[in-house]
Motif scaffolding. Sequence first.
Motif, short mmCIF file in Angstrom:
data_model
loop_
_atom_site.label_atom_id
_atom_site.label_comp_id
_atom_site.label_asym_id
_atom_site.label_seq_id
_atom_site.Cartn_x
_atom_site.Cartn_y
_atom_site.Cartn_z
N GLN A 88 2.55 -111.05 -105.38
CA GLN A 88 2.37 -112.42 -105.86
C GLN A 88 3.11 -112.65 -107.18
O GLN A 88 3.70 -113.70 -107.40
CB GLN A 88 0.88 -112.72 -106.02
N HIS A 89 3.09 -111.66 -108.05
CA HIS A 89 3.81 -111.79 -109.32
C HIS A 89 5.32 -111.81 -109.09
O HIS A 89 6.05 -112.57 -109.75
CB HIS A 89 3.44 -110.64 -110.26
N LEU A 90 5.81 -111.00 -108.17
CA LEU A 90 7.25 -111.00 -107.86
C LEU A 90 7.67 -112.35 -107.27
O LEU A 90 8.74 -112.89 -107.62
CB LEU A 90 7.58 -109.87 -106.88
N ARG B 95 14.10 -110.94 -100.90
CA ARG B 95 15.03 -109.82 -101.06
C ARG B 95 14.75 -109.23 -102.44
O ARG B 95 14.94 -109.90 -103.46
CB ARG B 95 16.48 -110.26 -100.92
N ILE B 96 14.29 -107.99 -102.47
CA ILE B 96 13.82 -107.36 -103.70
C ILE B 96 14.69 -106.15 -104.03
O ILE B 96 14.90 -105.28 -103.18
CB ILE B 96 12.35 -106.91 -103.57
N SER C 212 19.46 -111.92 -112.67
CA SER C 212 18.44 -112.13 -111.63
C SER C 212 17.06 -112.06 -112.26
O SER C 212 16.84 -111.30 -113.22
CB SER C 212 18.57 -111.05 -110.56
N PRO C 213 16.10 -112.84 -111.77
CA PRO C 213 14.74 -112.78 -112.31
C PRO C 213 14.20 -111.35 -112.28
O PRO C 213 14.30 -110.68 -111.25
CB PRO C 213 13.94 -113.69 -111.36
N THR C 214 13.67 -110.90 -113.41
CA THR C 214 13.31 -109.49 -113.55
C THR C 214 11.85 -109.33 -113.96
O THR C 214 11.38 -110.00 -114.88
CB THR C 214 14.21 -108.82 -114.61
N VAL C 215 11.16 -108.42 -113.28
CA VAL C 215 9.78 -108.05 -113.60
C VAL C 215 9.77 -106.56 -113.91
O VAL C 215 10.30 -105.75 -113.14
CB VAL C 215 8.82 -108.35 -112.43
N TYR C 216 9.19 -106.19 -115.05
CA TYR C 216 9.12 -104.78 -115.44
C TYR C 216 7.67 -104.30 -115.39
O TYR C 216 6.76 -105.00 -115.85
CB TYR C 216 9.66 -104.57 -116.86
N HIS D 271 26.43 -105.34 -110.22
CA HIS D 271 26.26 -105.00 -108.81
C HIS D 271 25.02 -105.70 -108.25
O HIS D 271 25.09 -106.34 -107.19
CB HIS D 271 26.15 -103.48 -108.68
N ILE D 272 23.91 -105.59 -108.96
CA ILE D 272 22.66 -106.18 -108.47
C ILE D 272 22.75 -107.70 -108.43
O ILE D 272 22.35 -108.34 -107.44
CB ILE D 272 21.49 -105.71 -109.36
N ASP D 273 23.25 -108.30 -109.50
CA ASP D 273 23.36 -109.76 -109.55
C ASP D 273 24.26 -110.29 -108.43
O ASP D 273 23.99 -111.35 -107.85
CB ASP D 273 23.89 -110.21 -110.90
N LYS D 274 25.32 -109.56 -108.14
CA LYS D 274 26.25 -109.99 -107.10
C LYS D 274 25.58 -110.04 -105.73
O LYS D 274 25.96 -110.85 -104.87
CB LYS D 274 27.45 -109.03 -107.07
N GLU D 275 24.56 -109.20 -105.53
CA GLU D 275 23.87 -109.14 -104.23
C GLU D 275 22.94 -110.33 -104.02
O GLU D 275 22.47 -110.57 -102.91
CB GLU D 275 23.09 -107.83 -104.11
N GLY D 276 22.61 -111.05 -105.09
CA GLY D 276 21.80 -112.26 -104.95
C GLY D 276 20.36 -112.04 -104.56
O GLY D 276 19.79 -112.78 -103.74
N TYR D 277 19.72 -111.03 -105.15
CA TYR D 277 18.31 -110.77 -104.86
C TYR D 277 17.42 -111.88 -105.42
O TYR D 277 17.75 -112.53 -106.42
CB TYR D 277 17.88 -109.43 -105.45
N ASP D 278 16.28 -112.08 -104.79
CA ASP D 278 15.31 -113.06 -105.29
C ASP D 278 14.66 -112.59 -106.58
O ASP D 278 14.33 -113.40 -107.45
CB ASP D 278 14.23 -113.32 -104.23
N VAL D 279 14.46 -111.28 -106.70
CA VAL D 279 13.80 -110.74 -107.88
C VAL D 279 14.17 -109.26 -108.00
O VAL D 279 14.44 -108.59 -107.00
CB VAL D 279 12.26 -110.91 -107.78
N VAL D 280 14.19 -108.77 -109.24
CA VAL D 280 14.43 -107.34 -109.51
C VAL D 280 13.16 -106.77 -110.13
O VAL D 280 12.66 -107.30 -111.13
CB VAL D 280 15.63 -107.14 -110.46
#
Length: 403
Positions: free
Chosen positions: A392-394, A2-3, A121-125, A93-102
């Motif tokens: 793969q990085h996500l 879930r991204i 939530s784990p974040t990749v920029y 809002h995003i953290d509440k949704e419980g995504y695997d990665v942002v």
Amino acid sequence: MRIAIFHNLPSGGAKRALMEWTRRLAQRHEVHVYTLSTADHDYCDLRPYITHHIVYTFEPLPLFNSPFGRLNQWQRWKDLGRLAVLYQSLAQHIDKEGYDVVFTHPCKFTFIPILNIYLRSPTVYYLHEHFPNQVNRSIHRPYTRSEGVRKILDRVDPLIGLYQNQLRALQDLAVANTRLFLANSDFTLRQFQEHYSAPSALSRYGVNTEQFRPDENTPRERHLLSVGELSPRKGFDFLIQGLANIPDSNRPPLRLICNMQLEQEREYLCQLAEKSGVQMEILTNLNSEQLAQEYRKTRLVVYTPVQEPFGLVPLEAMACGTPVLGIAEGGVPETVIEGVTGRLSPRDPARFAEILLEMLKQPDLLRKMGQNGVDIVRKIWSWEQSTHTVEQHLLQASKAGPN
């Protein structure tokens, strides 16, 4: 996975890249997009590929005209505070949704979004470029105020320091709370690593070879082509100066395709072209199919931006079978292979003109370079490969736990 994807992007290459990743990631994962009302949503629209597109409203404070322009730094400083409040709410809002990665992308106001500060939530920029306020890219224009006067006023203007210091502090906090940075080129990666020691990796763009492809039935025309926003950093003035070094009888016309334009820059370039005897045409707001057709119609694409982080233009031209004469700086040498898919020139108008004439005098070599470009793009520059690397990085970031 879930991204969650976030962006506040204008039109341009970064938005196009995000669209290509989004439509492919959405085929294999649940992808939701979060954005601001100030982004360009219609250009390379993400909405057809996803089920959730959440827009948070933000209206920047109005800016002042001369002679009160220096108060704009105060307005921008206040906007940083307003953005911080909005991004705290969005992060919750995003953290509440419980995504695997942002997967976050630039904010047009702060480059790295302040959102990254508040996410758990784990974040990749994705670094489409290093933060412009930390890059020295000084370009003089006659329509800007006297450089000497400006520098003196800048040194005594407290509002500039107030805004710039706050922006840098927020960027530093956002970097510290981001799990991984992906960069579009070795050049961008080096620039970022000169300022930060955060985990970072190379993850290149791709090219849509279904859209950007050769067409043997399209005749090549005499003009040269260059593509990019109509702003000083795209280096169109250098192209005009280079063409002015070619005798009138051999000088090809120049066609520019621009998705965005600064009116003062347009006026400056038109005056420079007229003064230099360079025939120039400017086309705006072309869609991708029209752009691809323009790549096919020209003999040669010329691309000379100032310290360009990467630049999709050479790859799109190569995918259409068109060789490229590029500038030997920034990320351009990572796509244009000297003597194979095109040539590279130093930022010297006379030398640029020499190389250009050498290329135009060898039509068989141009055709060979064009075919080389098609073969290389199809082999190593596909969006499928690019998306796989991002994916793969996500996945790796998602397994590492909260920020």
